[in-house]
Design a protein around this motif. Structure first.
Motif, PDB file in Angstrom:
ATOM      1  N   GLN A 269       1.046  -1.172   0.129  1.00 49.51           N
ATOM      2  CA  GLN A 269       0.162   0.120  -0.130  1.00 49.51           C
ATOM      3  C   GLN A 269       0.957   1.298  -0.019  1.00 49.51           C
ATOM      4  N   GLY A 270       1.868   1.108   0.569  1.00 50.12           N
ATOM      5  CA  GLY A 270       3.025   2.384   0.832  1.00 50.12           C
ATOM      6  C   GLY A 270       3.477   2.506  -0.735  1.00 50.12           C
ATOM      7  N   LEU A 271       3.773   1.338  -1.377  1.00 53.96           N
ATOM      8  CA  LEU A 271       4.497   1.457  -2.712  1.00 53.96           C
ATOM      9  C   LEU A 271       3.313   2.074  -3.742  1.00 53.96           C
ATOM     10  N   ILE A 272       2.224   1.840  -3.418  1.00 51.35           N
ATOM     11  CA  ILE A 272       1.043   2.287  -4.363  1.00 51.35           C
ATOM     12  C   ILE A 272       0.932   3.828  -4.200  1.00 51.35           C
ATOM     13  N   LEU A 273       0.702   4.068  -2.902  1.00 46.22           N
ATOM     14  CA  LEU A 273       1.001   5.449  -2.376  1.00 46.22           C
ATOM     15  C   LEU A 273       2.254   6.113  -3.303  1.00 46.22           C
ATOM     16  N   GLY A 274       3.384   5.732  -3.080  1.00 45.50           N
ATOM     17  CA  GLY A 274       4.491   6.345  -3.579  1.00 45.50           C
ATOM     18  C   GLY A 274       4.363   6.643  -5.038  1.00 45.50           C
ATOM     19  N   ALA A 275       3.993   5.383  -5.551  1.00 49.77           N
ATOM     20  CA  ALA A 275       4.037   5.483  -7.278  1.00 49.77           C
ATOM     21  C   ALA A 275       3.206   6.413  -7.776  1.00 49.77           C
ATOM     22  N   LEU A 276       2.015   6.693  -6.869  1.00 45.48           N
ATOM     23  CA  LEU A 276       1.139   7.646  -7.370  1.00 45.48           C
ATOM     24  C   LEU A 276       1.274   9.262  -7.080  1.00 45.48           C
ATOM     25  N   LEU A 277       2.314   9.218  -5.957  1.00 42.59           N
ATOM     26  CA  LEU A 277       2.636  10.633  -5.932  1.00 42.59           C
ATOM     27  C   LEU A 277       3.782  10.899  -6.837  1.00 42.59           C
ATOM     28  N   GLN A 278       4.622   9.774  -7.210  1.00 40.27           N
ATOM     29  CA  GLN A 278       5.557   9.992  -8.050  1.00 40.27           C
ATOM     30  C   GLN A 278       5.274  10.340  -9.630  1.00 40.27           C
ATOM     31  N   GLY A 279       3.898   9.711  -9.772  1.00 42.96           N
ATOM     32  CA  GLY A 279       3.360  10.025 -11.302  1.00 42.96           C
ATOM     33  C   GLY A 279       3.413   8.905 -12.078  1.00 42.96           C
ATOM     34  N   VAL A 280       2.437   8.422 -12.808  1.00 45.82           N
ATOM     35  CA  VAL A 280       2.545   7.405 -13.844  1.00 45.82           C
ATOM     36  C   VAL A 280       2.603   8.180 -14.860  1.00 45.82           C
ATOM     37  N   SER A 281       3.384   7.439 -16.080  1.00 45.43           N
ATOM     38  CA  SER A 281       3.150   7.506 -17.572  1.00 45.43           C
ATOM     39  C   SER A 281       1.850   7.325 -18.214  1.00 45.43           C
ATOM     40  N   VAL A 282       1.361   8.355 -18.926  1.00 38.75           N
ATOM     41  CA  VAL A 282      -0.067   8.354 -19.422  1.00 38.75           C
ATOM     42  C   VAL A 282       0.066   8.728 -20.887  1.00 38.75           C
ATOM     43  N   GLN A 283      -0.585   8.016 -21.891  1.00 38.47           N
ATOM     44  CA  GLN A 283      -0.416   8.557 -23.413  1.00 38.47           C
ATOM     45  C   GLN A 283      -2.098   8.333 -23.677  1.00 38.47           C
ATOM     46  N   GLY A 284      -2.574   9.672 -23.720  1.00 42.33           N
ATOM     47  CA  GLY A 284      -4.106   9.630 -24.085  1.00 42.33           C
ATOM     48  C   GLY A 284      -5.049   8.880 -22.826  1.00 42.33           C
ATOM     49  N   VAL A 285      -5.471   8.029 -22.894  1.00 43.98           N
ATOM     50  CA  VAL A 285      -6.145   7.511 -21.749  1.00 43.98           C
ATOM     51  C   VAL A 285      -5.495   5.979 -21.590  1.00 43.98           C
ATOM     52  N   THR A 286      -4.422   5.642 -21.862  1.00 39.91           N
ATOM     53  CA  THR A 286      -3.627   4.547 -21.604  1.00 39.91           C
ATOM     54  C   THR A 286      -2.376   4.686 -20.904  1.00 39.91           C
ATOM     55  N   PHE A 287      -1.966   3.715 -19.879  1.00 42.52           N
ATOM     56  CA  PHE A 287      -0.951   3.550 -19.082  1.00 42.52           C
ATOM     57  C   PHE A 287       0.359   3.301 -20.180  1.00 42.52           C
ATOM     58  N   SER A 288       1.406   4.032 -20.160  1.00 44.89           N
ATOM     59  CA  SER A 288       2.275   4.279 -21.220  1.00 44.89           C
ATOM     60  C   SER A 288       3.725   3.829 -20.527  1.00 44.89           C
ATOM     61  N   GLY A 289       3.880   3.682 -19.252  1.00 43.86           N
ATOM     62  CA  GLY A 289       5.093   3.290 -18.679  1.00 43.86           C
ATOM     63  C   GLY A 289       5.308   1.702 -18.765  1.00 43.86           C
ATOM     64  N   SER A 290       6.137   1.530 -17.534  1.00 41.51           N
ATOM     65  CA  SER A 290       6.629   0.086 -17.330  1.00 41.51           C
ATOM     66  C   SER A 290       6.021  -0.354 -16.154  1.00 41.51           C
ATOM     67  N   VAL A 291       5.542  -1.642 -15.907  1.00 48.09           N
ATOM     68  CA  VAL A 291       5.112  -2.164 -14.774  1.00 48.09           C
ATOM     69  C   VAL A 291       5.971  -2.139 -13.487  1.00 48.09           C
ATOM     70  N   LEU A 292       7.299  -1.844 -13.887  1.00 49.66           N
ATOM     71  CA  LEU A 292       8.384  -1.873 -12.762  1.00 49.66           C
ATOM     72  C   LEU A 292       8.706  -0.474 -12.239  1.00 49.66           C
ATOM     73  N   ASP A 293       8.109   0.537 -12.910  1.00 54.35           N
ATOM     74  CA  ASP A 293       8.146   2.129 -12.577  1.00 54.35           C
ATOM     75  C   ASP A 293       7.778   2.248 -11.161  1.00 54.35           C
ATOM     76  N   CYS A 294       6.952   1.412 -10.559  1.00 53.95           N
ATOM     77  CA  CYS A 294       6.523   1.781  -9.055  1.00 53.95           C
ATOM     78  C   CYS A 294       7.468   1.251  -8.125  1.00 53.95           C
ATOM     79  N   ILE A 295       8.597   0.468  -8.590  1.00 50.88           N
ATOM     80  CA  ILE A 295       9.578  -0.108  -7.667  1.00 50.88           C
ATOM     81  C   ILE A 295      11.096   0.848  -7.814  1.00 50.88           C
ATOM     82  N   ARG A 296      10.953   1.894  -7.257  1.00 52.55           N
ATOM     83  CA  ARG A 296      11.904   2.981  -7.130  1.00 52.55           C
ATOM     84  C   ARG A 296      12.089   3.428  -5.628  1.00 52.55           C
ATOM     85  N   PRO A 297      13.217   4.207  -5.424  1.00 47.50           N
ATOM     86  CA  PRO A 297      13.600   4.598  -3.935  1.00 47.50           C
ATOM     87  C   PRO A 297      12.330   5.224  -3.147  1.00 47.50           C
ATOM     88  N   PHE A 298      11.709   6.126  -3.941  1.00 52.69           N
ATOM     89  CA  PHE A 298      10.606   7.211  -3.279  1.00 52.69           C
ATOM     90  C   PHE A 298       9.500   6.207  -2.797  1.00 52.69           C
TER      91      PHE A 298
END
Lengths: 469, 332
Positions: free
Chosen positions: B127-156
């Motif tokens: 749940q903390g990881l989800i919170l952090g990933a949300l605050l850090q921001g997810v990559s979006v193209q139009g209405v589709t997620f355009s990042g990598s699924v590993l984006d949420c595993i970072r220091p913050f």
């Protein structure tokens, strides 16, 4: 079958949803059964009913627990595996699932604690009310979920404006063409499932010569419920067949194993086929002559539609739909036979002493679950290649998640769910081995509503007063 | 009527209820790992047994509210948070099933308790990881997620995971001081005096680091300095009150302080991301479902939520007071 994201997402969803449905099917049925038993206990004050209640209550609790945690997964999985489906269908199915959570989940969760741990705190009447609320919760839950799934099968009440789905008429979304037939079908399936569970365990004890009073009551009740329910279920099933033929012809065409636009007259009823989707024919088919016409068209010479009526790119895979249907239907026939036999033996006063019949009941213990799974395979594989019938193709609904990730999580699901199932089965086996007598060590119900509502000032060192008595 | 705004408020309420209620459930679970005595562990689990199920339901409510009211956001966020969500769900599942098993199979209780604790800890961290990933921001193209699924595993996000875990442990400790009998109070005092400072340090570290990983957060501070400053002060003040009331009567005071502290934190987060639903990317109005869908959802929510809160309270009331040391059924 290559390892592409679309296939993996489908396999993952199929696995998690199949595993999940086993438990609600039991919970819906057992909750109702427990409410009936507790009602009988309140009326007669016969300790035997309380014994039966205690015995099934622990199995219900365990199954309910597994059902809840696997259900939570599903509410997120729409987006995890099928983001495009969630984005398009969210406006229609989202509110229904939200209402399901609001009305039933909380009802179950709120009263389940009282039902499981509150007998000594709230008294029998309020406890019975809690049991009824849990049973009602499971019914409401089934109702909303069936409505959402039926909307995916027979969508209604919506329009699409520049790529986004807009709800025009809620009543048509909720009460879509198949919902009011599919809901009683599923509820009957759940009640049948629990009837056979109860009767099966009773029969097992009778064969062992243990817990005779408990066992006789279980067999008598289980077979009585099953007899009434299976008759109703056959009628509901027949009506549903007509509904689906009208709204999802491709599903029913695949379900009967015929390819040609019109079957021969009289049509046989196939039990085994080896369909060849590429060649659009059966390499092999085995059936009973005339029966197809009689069952499906209610006449001696009626013709049945085949799958070639549907264009190739909109055809479901016949083998899956056909066998899902045959598992469900085959078990229904067996249930009917068992119910008929039970009536005869009851009349002959040999219900508790006929060995072959009791063995039959033991074998039939999980039959309701298998039939339910077969039915859902018919419903869901028959909807393909659409995820929302006629509106959105499954292949276009998949999330942008790489195949490796999907595969890794699928393996994790299989391992952890296998652990759940093993533990659940061990648990049930232990309960059955221990037998109902152990229920009598529970404290007699001694609480009252007044007692539950009276403010308690508790001395810290002496908190055990709260345990009642 | 601004339906999207109302739906967003309801979603925010769901998250808040979830964190406040299931927070102490997860915290109690995590604390099992530190408690060597089986009797005490049973007592700890008994304190949450009757009500945990209803608490966890707010998580599902949050998910389906997103699906119903903001399907565009739901369809972007689920793939973006794929790994932490699945791991969280599986951990919660293990935990939920263990709940039932440990009460039935006495022989393996130690093993069940380890699974229970690890499930709770992993779920809290996710749940903390989800919170952090949300605050850090997810990559979006139009209405589709355009990042990598590993984006949420970072220091913050990892720092956020630590922060959420510490916060839940604090809540769990406060809950136990309220519900458990005196025999646990020494253990709770020791735990809380470590967990609370750890939470405060990680909380302010997250706050500081967030200014660097997400420009939108810096902008939010510039827009609402007074509001965000006040909420930060409330968190600090509640933490001090909590620290001062560890092990002292009334036993409910630390819990109230803890809940206020976490609620103020959530309030701050809401102000940071408002009015976006895919944080700093897509607004609640752009991600909205059709109007009738939101009306349907809100009608249900307005009618049913008070009832739900009513009998949730009733369930807490029936099982109020100290948890009996012999368990709810009155037998060992």
């Amino acid at each position: 079958m290559s390892l592409n994201p679309a296939t993996l997402a489908r396999v993952q969803f199929a696995f998690t949803v199949s595993f999940h449905i086993i438990f609600p099917t039991m919970s819906i049925g057992l909750a109702m059964f427990l409410a009936v038993i507790e009602g009988l206990w309140l009326k007669t004050r016969d300790g035997l009913y309380l014994e039966i209640y205690r015995f099934w209550q622990s199995i219900f609790a365990m199954g309910f627990g597994v059902g809840v945690v696997t259900g939570i997964v599903l509410s997120f999985e729409f987006g995890l595996g099928f983001a495009k489906f969630a984005q398009l269908a969210g406006p229609a199915i989202g509110p229904m699932i939200a209402l399901e959570v609001l009305t039933s989940f909380f009802l179950e969760a709120g009263f389940l604690g009282i039902m499981l741990f509150g007998m000594n705190r709230v008294g029998p009447k309020l406890h019975f009310f809690a049991t009824c609320m849990v049973a009602l919760g499971t019914m409401l839950s089934a109702s909303w979920i069936l409505s959402a799934n039926s909307w995916m099968q027979t969508p209604d009440g919506v329009a699409v404006h520049d790529g986004r789905l807009v709800v025009i008429n809620w009543w048509h979304v909720v009460n879509n063409p198949s919902w009011l037939v599919r809901l009683p079908h599923m509820l009957s399936a759940a009640y049948l499932t629990s009837s056979f569970l109860v009767a099966g365990v009773g029969a097992w004890y009778l064969l062992q010569g243990k817990h005779l009073a408990f066992a006789k009551k279980s067999v008598a009740l289980g077979t009585a419920f099953a007899t009434v329910l299976i008759v109703g279920q056959v009628f509901i099933g027949d009506i549903l067949y007509g509904t689906m033929l009208k709204h999802q012809p491709s599903k029913m065409q695949a379900a009967e194993g015929f390819w040609e636009k019109e079957s021969a007259s009289p049509a046989p009823y196939y039990w085994v086929i080896a369909p060849d989707q590429k060649e659009q024919r059966n390499r092999f088919a085995l059936g009973i002559p005339y029966l197809g016409s009689i069952w499906l068209t209610h006449s001696l010479h009626g013709r049945v539609e085949g799958l070639k009526n549907t264009p190739r790119d909109a055809q479901p895979i016949m083998g899956m739909v056909f066998y899902g249907f045959r598992i469900m239907y085959g078990i229904a026939i067996l249930m009917f036979a068992v119910a008929t036999a039970s009536l005869w033996l009851r009349w002959k006063r040999r219900l508790f002493t006929t060995k072959w019949f009791l063995r039959c009941l033991v074998t039939m213990t999980p039959s309701g679950i298998l039939a339910t799974l077969g039915g859902w395979y018919l419903a869901e594989t028959g909807r393909q290649p659409w995820v929302i019938f006629g509106m959105l193709r499954t292949i276009d609904a998949v999330s942008p998640v790489p195949a490796q990730t999907l595969l890794a999580t699928l393996i994790a699901f299989v391992c952890i769910y296998a652990f759940f199932m093993t533990a659940f089965l061990i648990f049930v086996a232990r309960i059955i081995r221990r037998g109902p007598e152990s229920a009598s060590i529970h404290a007699e119900a001694s609480g009252s509503l007044k007692n539950a509502l009276r403010p308690q000032v508790l001395d810290r060192a002496n908190a055990n007063a709260a345990a009642g008595r | 009527m601004d339906m999207p705004l109302l739906c967003a408020v309801f979603a925010a309420l769901s998250v808040t209820f979830y964190v406040l209620l299931d927070g102490f459930d997860l915290g109690v679970g995590a604390l099992l790992l530190l408690q060597p005595h089986e009797k005490s562990r049973d007592h700890m689990v008994d304190s949450i047994t009757p009500t945990w199920d209803g608490n966890e339901t707010w998580l599902i409510m949050t998910g389906v509210t997103l699906l119903a009211a903001f399907p565009i956001a739901y369809g972007i966020l689920m793939p973006a948070l794929y790994i932490p969500i699945i791991v969280m769900l599986l951990s919660l599942g293990l935990r939920g099933v263990t709940f039932e098993f440990r009460s039935q199979m006495k022989s393996y209780r130690r093993r069940w308790d380890v699974i229970f604790a690890v499930g709770s800890i992993v779920a809290a961290c996710m749940q903390g990881l989800i919170l952090g990933a949300l605050l850090q921001g997810v990559s979006v193209q139009g209405v589709t997620f355009s990042g990598s699924v590993l984006d949420c595993i970072r220091p913050f996000p990892a720092l956020c995971a630590l922060c959420v875990l510490a916060g839940y442990v604090v809540l769990g400790g406060c809950w136990l001081q309220f519900k458990a009998t005196a025999q646990l109070h020494g253990f709770l005092g020791r735990t809380l005096r470590i967990a609370l400072p750890l939470f405060m340090v990680s909380f302010f570290a997250v706050g500081g680091m967030s200014l660097f990983v997400q420009p939108g957060i810096l902008a939010a501070w510039q827009n609402h300095p007074v509001l965000l400053g006040t909420l930060s002060c409330i968190v600090l003040l509640a933490a001090f009150i909590l620290f001062g009331s560890i092990g002292k009567r009334p036993d409910v005071r630390p819990l109230i302080a803890g809940l206020v502290m976490i609620a103020a934190g959530i309030g701050g987060l809401a102000i940071l991301v408002f009015p976006t639903i895919v944080p700093f990317r897509i607004s609640i109005w752009d991600a909205s479902s059709s109007r009738l869908s939101q009306i349907f959802l809100l009608t249900g929510a307005i009618v049913v939520t008070p009832v739900v809160l009513g009998y949730s309270f009733f369930a807490y009331w029936v099982f109020r007071g100290k948890t009996p040391e012999k368990g709810w059924d009155g037998y060992e």
